[in-house]
Scaffold this active site. Sequence first.
Site, mmCIF file in Angstrom:
data_model
loop_
_atom_site.group_PDB
_atom_site.id
_atom_site.type_symbol
_atom_site.label_atom_id
_atom_site.label_comp_id
_atom_site.label_asym_id
_atom_site.label_seq_id
_atom_site.Cartn_x
_atom_site.Cartn_y
_atom_site.Cartn_z
ATOM 1 N N SER A 26 47.155 78.363 55.765
ATOM 2 C CA SER A 26 46.991 79.650 55.294
ATOM 3 C C SER A 26 46.820 79.896 53.648
ATOM 4 O O SER A 26 46.301 79.258 52.931
ATOM 5 C CB SER A 26 47.879 80.982 56.021
ATOM 6 O OG SER A 26 47.350 82.164 55.941
ATOM 7 N N ASP A 28 38.803 83.348 63.226
ATOM 8 C CA ASP A 28 39.527 83.288 62.086
ATOM 9 C C ASP A 28 38.709 84.051 60.862
ATOM 10 O O ASP A 28 37.389 83.667 60.890
ATOM 11 C CB ASP A 28 40.048 82.130 61.638
ATOM 12 C CG ASP A 28 41.190 81.942 60.478
ATOM 13 O OD1 ASP A 28 41.058 83.213 59.710
ATOM 14 O OD2 ASP A 28 42.010 81.124 60.245
ATOM 15 N N HIS A 73 43.228 83.426 63.374
ATOM 16 C CA HIS A 73 44.016 82.900 62.299
ATOM 17 C C HIS A 73 45.600 82.557 62.911
ATOM 18 O O HIS A 73 46.116 83.325 63.554
ATOM 19 C CB HIS A 73 44.061 83.834 61.106
ATOM 20 C CG HIS A 73 44.681 83.216 59.996
ATOM 21 N ND1 HIS A 73 44.233 82.231 59.145
ATOM 22 C CD2 HIS A 73 45.796 83.460 59.355
ATOM 23 C CE1 HIS A 73 45.058 81.885 58.311
ATOM 24 N NE2 HIS A 73 46.100 82.773 58.222
#
Length: 316
Positions: free
Chosen positions: A164, A260, A290
Amino acid sequence: MSIPMDTEIAAALSPTVAAMKAAPPLAPGDWQTRREVFSTAIAAQAAELTAPPGVTVTPCSATAGDGATIPLRLYQRQDAQGASLAVYLHGGGMFLGSLDTHDTQCRIYTHLSGVALLSVGYRLAPEHPHPVPVEDCYAALRWAEANAADLGIDPARIAIMGDSAGGGLAAAVALLSRDRRGPALAAQILIYPMLDDRTIVAQPGLADTATWSAEDNLTGWRCLLGDGAGGPDTPAYAAPARADNLGALPPAYIETGQLDIFRDENITYAQRLSRAGVPVELIQYPAVPHAFDTFDPAAAVSRRAVDNRVRALNAL
């Protein structure tokens, strides 16, 4: 047309979705409340993971360019014979996360691969905006290279890895190490990376499945860049998708989820790396949002993702 979410991930997410619908919506830019809410959720998810045996964790530290001490944790499997290492950068939208939130994950990767991991406690925005976080991570990479002999590490087998926001920082460190002529990197392992500060508008078909929303993303980028987030002057070392030149970078492993909000920026970055002559492996996991693996580590798609990350580590 919206895509139904993976059934295992959807079931694991259902309590979180119900709680989010019952709570007042968070205002864009409210990083303080998000830090509190997300930190609690991340801690709860981490508590569900079982730390594997046989991994030694050694606290250490690097010194940043401004003299600050950057805490590090070195993870080594006790019976490992390899000489490779991945510098690991945790996720958290640039404004949350820590060495503790990703401790068990680092233990798991080290246990399964035998590759040493060096987790970096970089300073967070907005208290420490760009370029502090990426410079902290670069300082950790330099520390790893400088101490490679003492750690039993081959300096030619050091990678940068992150998830991330940490994946975005990893991509930025790869750019920095190229432009500053070292340390050389064997690979960049980017797990659903946060790469582009222009991803701040809800995307059709993804808003209802977003575990990290456009408003969350706008908050994170504003923490890092202030009001300039999404504007014309964002530096590539803050948002690697802004880089004009992606040539001469280390081989990349990139993964993303079909649901995502980073999907398109991840795929575009992989395509641009490939066109620039960089070896790239791109994996899109179907019907997952995500950070899908953190919500249900036992789901089939999560196990597949961990297997692929371990394979990328073992290739070092």
